[in-house]
Enzyme design. Structure first.
Site, PDB file in Angstrom:
ATOM      1  N   ALA A  87      44.356  61.932   5.221  1.00 16.78           N
ATOM      2  CA  ALA A  87      43.185  61.840   4.351  1.00 16.78           C
ATOM      3  C   ALA A  87      43.306  60.952   3.122  1.00 16.78           C
ATOM      4  CB  ALA A  87      42.801  63.243   3.904  1.00 16.78           C
ATOM      5  N   ALA A  88      44.498  60.849   2.540  1.00 17.64           N
ATOM      6  CA  ALA A  88      44.612  60.156   1.243  1.00 17.64           C
ATOM      7  C   ALA A  88      44.376  58.651   1.388  1.00 17.64           C
ATOM      8  CB  ALA A  88      46.005  60.406   0.667  1.00 17.64           C
ATOM      9  N   PRO A  89      43.770  58.006   0.427  1.00 21.17           N
ATOM     10  CA  PRO A  89      43.352  58.504  -0.881  1.00 21.17           C
ATOM     11  C   PRO A  89      42.006  59.228  -0.899  1.00 21.17           C
ATOM     12  CG  PRO A  89      42.933  56.159  -0.740  1.00 21.17           C
ATOM     13  CD  PRO A  89      43.569  56.559   0.563  1.00 21.17           C
TER      14      PRO A  89
ATOM     15  N   ASP B 230      52.455  67.451   7.410  1.00 17.19           N
ATOM     16  CA  ASP B 230      52.425  66.559   8.570  1.00 17.19           C
ATOM     17  C   ASP B 230      51.351  67.080   9.522  1.00 17.19           C
ATOM     18  OD1 ASP B 230      52.839  65.173  10.874  1.00 17.19           O
ATOM     19  OD2 ASP B 230      55.014  65.442  10.905  1.00 17.19           O
TER      20      ASP B 230
ATOM     21  N   CYS C  41      42.425  51.113  10.623  1.00 22.12           N
ATOM     22  CA  CYS C  41      42.070  49.865   9.939  1.00 22.12           C
ATOM     23  C   CYS C  41      42.843  48.724  10.568  1.00 22.12           C
ATOM     24  CB  CYS C  41      42.286  49.944   8.437  1.00 22.12           C
ATOM     25  SG  CYS C  41      43.954  50.343   7.961  1.00 22.12           S
TER      26      CYS C  41
END
Ligand SMILES: C[S@@+](CC[C@H](N)C(=O)[O-])C[C@H]1O[C@@H](n2cnc3c(N)ncnc32)[C@H](O)[C@@H]1O
Length: 460
Positions: free
Chosen positions: A217-219, A267, A338
């Site tokens: 999830a981050a950021p 994790d 990405c």
């Protein structure tokens, strides 16, 4: 030494002029190989006892940047060596038969189509409305041109801005419009997020009250987007392995007014998919977001290393995708990376489907075609409503409409009868989605080139 993404490190620092610092770091990074050559041939490290990273920043600023306005001991050290450094830069230009510093850069680092991409801004509907944000921006000197109707409308100048063609919460500005110091950004009313990065949550479209899992999830830009779509109602389980990134994410979510989240520094592969919190809901939706590979400029220089890196990432991504399919109440899944590498995208999906024969797919040709023909947000809605869908959407890195973050996005659903997957691509001419026969764009030798779309046949 602190580690993390460049942008995060700079923006987390206490430095007063963040913008200048970020520009300095990015430019130094861009000229890195040239600076290294100059530093090595002038034996600067031996003479100054500086570390290579700091030396690069100082040499950049001295020779190419602002000329070391900083002062202090570093400046004094560098000024002693200025004539030798300048001479080495001049020799380098003569050897390479170029006159400008920019021309020393490898072709891939010179201006890319990415530099011309519009600046996308997502209005955070947890804090404000699109209308209010537009009004505020108008009062702040920007001129609003209404909703974009075609791709040409996204070629914007100066302070003009429009509403995106497909996502009403997305505003589009001219390239590189700066918002980091803007009130709306600092107050969490707007989020600087490219269109491609907005699509996963938009397509997952969890209704308020849903239970959503954000695997990596981050950021947290997609997490906050999900919370906005869910109107902060329901539960949003967000995992990340990296504690520091998760801490930054926590601050960003607070600023964005997100309250329905539960962060775990864990994790994702070790998450117990049969845990009680994932069972007692009838709206368990899973979002899968991971994309650790963007094209690197030096990829051609280390083909073997790059191949091994891709293989290991793809294998990890496959494990994660398989793991997300184990949530017993999974309704809908978005896989987003990405990366534009098919190994991380189409091939991961193909392998996943082979390894999960009970997870079948259906191509909803009808709704896909409706969407293809009209391209209207309404048909996207139609398309979205059908949860029994497994479609692979390919987006590429430098599409003028999508923004920097390209990648592949897949939407999957359970229990579909007709086992077929179609690959849809964003074509170069700006069509948003294109069914088979469209083109997938990849980057080769620093240029954008088109590849043929893929088509997945029946899997039995
Ligand atoms: C590209 S970022 C995700 C971007 C994020 N979804 C967003 O939209 O802002 C990938 C993240 O995956 C995290 N990650 C990598 N391996 C992981 C694992 N096994 N479990 C959970 N998170 C992991 C990394 O720490 C990194 O923060």
């Amino acid at each position: 030494m602190k580690q993390g993404a460049l942008k995060t490190l700079v923006y987390d620092s206490k430095f007063p002029s963040i913008k200048q610092l970020f520009a300095l770091v990015c430019e130094t990074q861009k000229f890195s190989s040239i600076l290294q050559e100059i530093i090595e041939s002038t034996k600067l490290l031996k003479h100054t006892k500086l570390k290579m990273t700091l030396a690069k920043v100082l040499v950049y600023d001295l020779l190419i940047g602002q000329g070391l306005k900083c002062g202090g001991t570093w400046k004094a050290k560098m000024m002693k060596h200025r004539p030798r450094l300048q001479a080495e830069l001049a020799r380098m230009k003569v050897r390479r038969k170029v006159s400008r510093n920019e021309d020393l850069l490898p072709a891939s680092a010179q201006q890319t189509p990415g530099d011309q991409l519009p600046r996308y801004v997502r209005v955070n509907t947890l804090k404000t409305s699109v209308e209010d944000a537009v009004d505020y921006l108008k009062r702040d000197g920007f001129s609003y041109l209404g909703q974009a109707l075609k791709l040409d409308n996204l070629t914007l100048k100066n302070k003009d801005f429009v509403m995106d063609l497909h996502l009403p919460e997305l505003l589009v500005f001219s390239p590189k419009t700066e918002f980091h110091d803007h009130f709306l950004y600092k107050a969490g009313h707007i989020i600087l997020q490219d269109k491609a990065s907005c699509l996963p949550a938009y397509l997952l479209d969890p209704p308020p009250g849903s239970h959503v899992i954000d695997a990596c999830a981050a950021p947290g830009n997609k997490t906050s987007h999900l919370a906005a779509i869910m109107k902060n109602r329901g539960r949003l389980f967000a995992f990340d392995l990296d504690g520091k990134r998760l801490a930054t994410m926590s601050t960003l979510l607070l600023r964005a007014g997100v309250t329905c989240h539960q962060l775990a520094n864990q994790d994702f592969l070790k998450v117990d998919t049969n845990g009680p919190q994932y069972k007692d809901t009838n709206q368990n939706v899973c979002l899968w977001c991971l994309g650790m590979v963007c094209l690197r400029d030096d990829s051609a220089a280390h083909p073997e290393e790059e191949k091994a890196r891709l293989a290991s990432l793809a294998s990890f991504q496959l494990k994660c995708l398989n793991h997300s399919l184990r949530f017993p109440r999974l309704k809908r899944l978005v896989y987003s990376t990405c990366s534009i590498h098919s190994q991380e995208n189409e091939e991961v999906i193909t392998a996943c489907l082979q390894q999960n024969p009970n997870f079948s797919m259906k191509t909803l040709t009808e709704s896909v075609q409706i969407f293809h023909q009209t391209e209207s947000p309404a048909s996207l809605q139609l398309w979205q409503q059908n949860t029994r869908l497994f479609v692979l959407l390919c987006m590429q890195l430098h599409h003028p409409e999508l923004g920097q973050l390209g990648g592949t996005l897949s939407v999957a659903g359970h229990n579909c009868e007709n086992q077929r997957v179609k690959v849809m691509s964003c074509s170069w001419d700006g069509m948003f989605w294109e069914v088979l026969g469209g083109s997938r764009v990849s980057r080769q030798k620093g240029r954008l080139q088109e590849e043929k779309s893929l088509f997945y046949k029946k899997q039995k």
